[in-house]
Design an enzyme around this catalytic site. Structure first.
Site, PDB file in Angstrom:
ATOM      1  N   GLU A 102       0.045  -1.066   5.789  1.00  0.00           N
ATOM      2  CA  GLU A 102       1.104  -0.492   6.651  1.00  0.00           C
ATOM      3  C   GLU A 102       0.914   0.992   6.869  1.00  0.00           C
ATOM      4  O   GLU A 102       1.078   1.499   7.974  1.00  0.00           O
ATOM      5  CB  GLU A 102       2.485  -0.755   6.041  1.00  0.00           C
ATOM      6  CG  GLU A 102       3.625  -0.581   7.037  1.00  0.00           C
ATOM      7  CD  GLU A 102       4.228   0.818   7.072  1.00  0.00           C
ATOM      8  OE1 GLU A 102       5.067   1.071   7.937  1.00  0.00           O
ATOM      9  OE2 GLU A 102       3.839   1.675   6.253  1.00  0.00           O
ATOM     10  N   GLU A 103       0.541   1.715   5.819  1.00  0.00           N
ATOM     11  CA  GLU A 103       0.432   3.169   5.950  1.00  0.00           C
ATOM     12  C   GLU A 103      -0.809   3.565   6.751  1.00  0.00           C
ATOM     13  O   GLU A 103      -1.062   4.742   6.973  1.00  0.00           O
ATOM     14  CB  GLU A 103       0.419   3.840   4.561  1.00  0.00           C
ATOM     15  CG  GLU A 103       1.656   3.581   3.717  1.00  0.00           C
ATOM     16  CD  GLU A 103       2.932   4.263   4.225  1.00  0.00           C
ATOM     17  OE1 GLU A 103       2.929   4.783   5.351  1.00  0.00           O
ATOM     18  OE2 GLU A 103       3.928   4.238   3.486  1.00  0.00           O
ATOM     19  N   ASP A 124       0.857  -1.190   0.000  1.00  0.00           N
ATOM     20  CA  ASP A 124       0.000   0.000   0.000  1.00  0.00           C
ATOM     21  C   ASP A 124       0.892   1.240   0.000  1.00  0.00           C
ATOM     22  O   ASP A 124       2.092   1.146   0.253  1.00  0.00           O
ATOM     23  CB  ASP A 124      -0.926   0.026   1.226  1.00  0.00           C
ATOM     24  CG  ASP A 124      -0.166   0.076   2.542  1.00  0.00           C
ATOM     25  OD1 ASP A 124       0.862  -0.626   2.660  1.00  0.00           O
ATOM     26  OD2 ASP A 124      -0.560   0.836   3.451  1.00  0.00           O
ATOM     27  N   HIS A 127     -22.291  30.872   7.531  1.00  0.00           N
ATOM     28  CA  HIS A 127     -21.816  32.066   6.817  1.00  0.00           C
ATOM     29  C   HIS A 127     -21.093  32.939   7.853  1.00  0.00           C
ATOM     30  O   HIS A 127     -21.674  33.303   8.879  1.00  0.00           O
ATOM     31  CB  HIS A 127     -23.052  32.782   6.250  1.00  0.00           C
ATOM     32  CG  HIS A 127     -22.724  33.940   5.358  1.00  0.00           C
ATOM     33  ND1 HIS A 127     -21.952  35.008   5.743  1.00  0.00           N
ATOM     34  CD2 HIS A 127     -23.117  34.207   4.075  1.00  0.00           C
ATOM     35  CE1 HIS A 127     -21.855  35.874   4.757  1.00  0.00           C
ATOM     36  NE2 HIS A 127     -22.561  35.399   3.720  1.00  0.00           N
ATOM     37  N   THR A 132     -15.908  32.091   2.577  1.00  0.00           N
ATOM     38  CA  THR A 132     -16.122  32.718   3.887  1.00  0.00           C
ATOM     39  C   THR A 132     -17.013  31.834   4.758  1.00  0.00           C
ATOM     40  O   THR A 132     -18.126  32.198   5.124  1.00  0.00           O
ATOM     41  CB  THR A 132     -16.742  34.119   3.712  1.00  0.00           C
ATOM     42  OG1 THR A 132     -17.883  33.990   2.866  1.00  0.00           O
ATOM     43  CG2 THR A 132     -15.758  35.100   3.122  1.00  0.00           C
ATOM     44  N   ASP A 191      12.245  -1.214   4.303  1.00  0.00           N
ATOM     45  CA  ASP A 191      11.170  -0.203   4.284  1.00  0.00           C
ATOM     46  C   ASP A 191      11.633   1.081   4.969  1.00  0.00           C
ATOM     47  O   ASP A 191      10.853   1.754   5.621  1.00  0.00           O
ATOM     48  CB  ASP A 191       9.931  -0.793   4.993  1.00  0.00           C
ATOM     49  CG  ASP A 191       8.718   0.122   4.898  1.00  0.00           C
ATOM     50  OD1 ASP A 191       8.689   0.970   3.983  1.00  0.00           O
ATOM     51  OD2 ASP A 191       7.825  -0.002   5.748  1.00  0.00           O
TER      52      ASP A 191
END
Ligand SMILES: C[C@H](N)C(=O)N[C@@H](Cc1c[nH]cn1)C(=O)O
Ligand SMILES: [Zn+2]
Ligand SMILES: [Zn+2]
Length: 455
Positions: free
Chosen positions: A166-167, A100, A228, A330, A195
């Site tokens: 692994e990651e 991976d 907003h 925004t 690795d």
């Protein structure tokens, strides 16, 4: 059968085209374990690796690990097990790697497409996974193939164990390795993992220590939806304002972790250990070359290496839910999740680290007097590992590296983490060697990740 001599090295170089083509096909599969929508690609990469292993003459098994914990809609990708050779007069070496990769997008700042292998005039092969860890994993297939083509008897039996998570903290692998240490891995003599990376660009290394990694998320929420900022700015308590202050309290500009008690968990340095750092072939220019800048915390190699190998560090990685596109939206995000990790070292116990981290974050949030809500969780953790490099596994690797590179490799530790290393050592009871393939300038996890052809 012939034997392996220096005269054979050009014959390996002559095979570079098929080796690079195999890496090209592997890089083209975006096997990103951290992204749910890429899980099919992680499976595809597992299939590709299994069929390539079969093609070089290995006996392959795919082992499924079930559902992903906390994400039950996802299946964990298979562990690819393979055997090459079964001669009782030879030693048996178990090798581990992962298929991976970290996420990558061209717009992150890549000069080329991350999932298309691109080779420049200096022989630098760019692509996600080229050095971490598809290139080194395919290195094992290349070495088998090179021996076969040259008619040289393979010097050991190889057992291979390649995972696809692994990651993402090697989900499910720990239990698997413990179980298989009595079955598939029974009878091995030593373990070898490729690795990690050289300290510089010219001299090979053998690595006998890695840091652990405890990865946390801090979620702050308040409003039930994004707002907003013109309408609600000034009247609503903003999760992002709280989060940046909480994250900002964790570590200072000089890398000093601000969590009380954390440094008390670190083993004190001895005079014997201090002496090691002066003899390592590493210069501040090596660091500047890898950083692509001179923005280092320390000005001397000793403190730089200690900061990488034997002291903890805390890094802030990102904020989920935050506005991060170009332009000027925004918005007041309603819920934001900060991600950070601590690289841990001897003698830090992960549970003790967690307690200090959770308390610190709760206290810092309480100081803000906010009406928002804070939730902290541990995403995954893996423990540090340090081995004794005076084992035959290391002396054999040292001889081999010197044979190929013409120079004795340095003994190094690694700042990154390979969570399964300690499990292999504990479960099999055998010595583990880290044999890095790529160099310090490869940019693993970064933009423009590459592997040099010569490596
Ligand atoms: C050193 C190795 N190639 C690597 O990159 N390991 C990762 C492991 C990890 C830990 N948490 C998530 N992934 C690393 O050190 O970041
Ligand atoms: Zn990695
Ligand atoms: Zn890796």
């Amino acid at each position: 059968m012939h034997t392996c001599t220096k005269a054979n090295l050009p014959r390996v170089d002559a095979l570079s085209e098929p080796f690079i083509n195999r890496l090209r096909k592997a890089v083209a599969i975006p096997s990103i374990s951290a992204e749910d929508e890429r899980r099919q690609d992680v499976f595809k990469m597992g299939d590709f690796l299994a069929s390539e292993l079969e093609a070089v003459g290995a006996q392959v098994e795919k082992r499924y690990l079930g559902k992903q914990p906390h994400k039950e809609h996802l299946d964990l990708p298979p562990v690819i097990l393979a055997r090459y050779g079964n001669d009782s007069s030879k030693r048996t070496i178990l090798v581990y790697g992962h298929y991976d990769v970290q996420p990558a997008k061209k717009e992150d700042g890549w000069a080329t497409e991350p999932f298309e292998l691109s080779i420049d005039e200096k022989g630098r092969m760019y692509g996600r996974g080229s050095t971490d860890d598809k290139g080194p994993v395919l290195g094992w297939l290349n070495v088998i193939e090179a021996h076969r083509i040259a008619g040289i008897s393979f010097p050991v039996n190889l057992l291979m164990c390649f995972e696809g998570m692994e990651e993402y903290g090697s989900e499910g692998l720990d239990e698997f390795v413990r179980e298989e240490s009595r079955r598939y891995f029974a009878g091995i003599d030593a373990v070898c993992i490729s690795d990690n990376y050289w300290l510089g660009t010219e001299k090979p290394c053998l690595t006998y220590g890695i840091r652990g990694c405890s990865y946390y998320s801090v979620c702050i929420s308040g409003p039930s939806q994004d707002l907003h900022s013109g309408v609600f700015g000034g009247s609503a308590q903003e999760p992002m304002t709280d989060l940046v202050r909480v994250l900002g309290s964790l570590v200072d500009t000089h890398g000093v972790i601000q969590i009380p008690g954390l440094m008390d968990l670190v083993a004190p340095i001895t005079d014997e250990e201090k002496a090691i750092y002066t003899d390592i072939s590493f210069t501040m220019n090596n660091l500047y070359e890898s950083l692509g800048s001179t923005t280092a915390i320390f000005d001397d190699k000793e403190r730089t290496l200690m900061a990488r190998w034997r002291y903890p560090s805390l890094s802030i990685h990102g904020i989920e839910g935050a506005f991060s596109s170009p332009g000027a939206k925004t918005v007041i995000p309603a819920k934001v999740i900060g991600k950070f990790s601590i690289r841990t070292v001897p003698d830090m116990e992960p549970d003790d680290v967690d307690k200090l981290v959770f308390k610190f974050l709760k206290d810092e949030f309480a100081k803000l007097g906010s009406k928002n809500t804070l939730e902290v969780s541990l995403q995954h953790s893996g423990k540090w590992w340090v081995a004794d490099p005076k084992h035959w596994n290391y002396s054999a690797a040292s001889k081999a590296a010197e044979h190929v590179w013409g120079v004795k490799p340095d003994l190094t530790r690694e700042g990154g983490s390979i969570p399964i290393t300690l499990t292999f050592e504990e479960a099999t009871g055998k010595n583990v060697l880290l044999l890095p393939i790529g160099s310090s300038t490869d940019g693993a996890h970064s933009t423009n990740e590459k592997l040099d052809k010569k490596n």
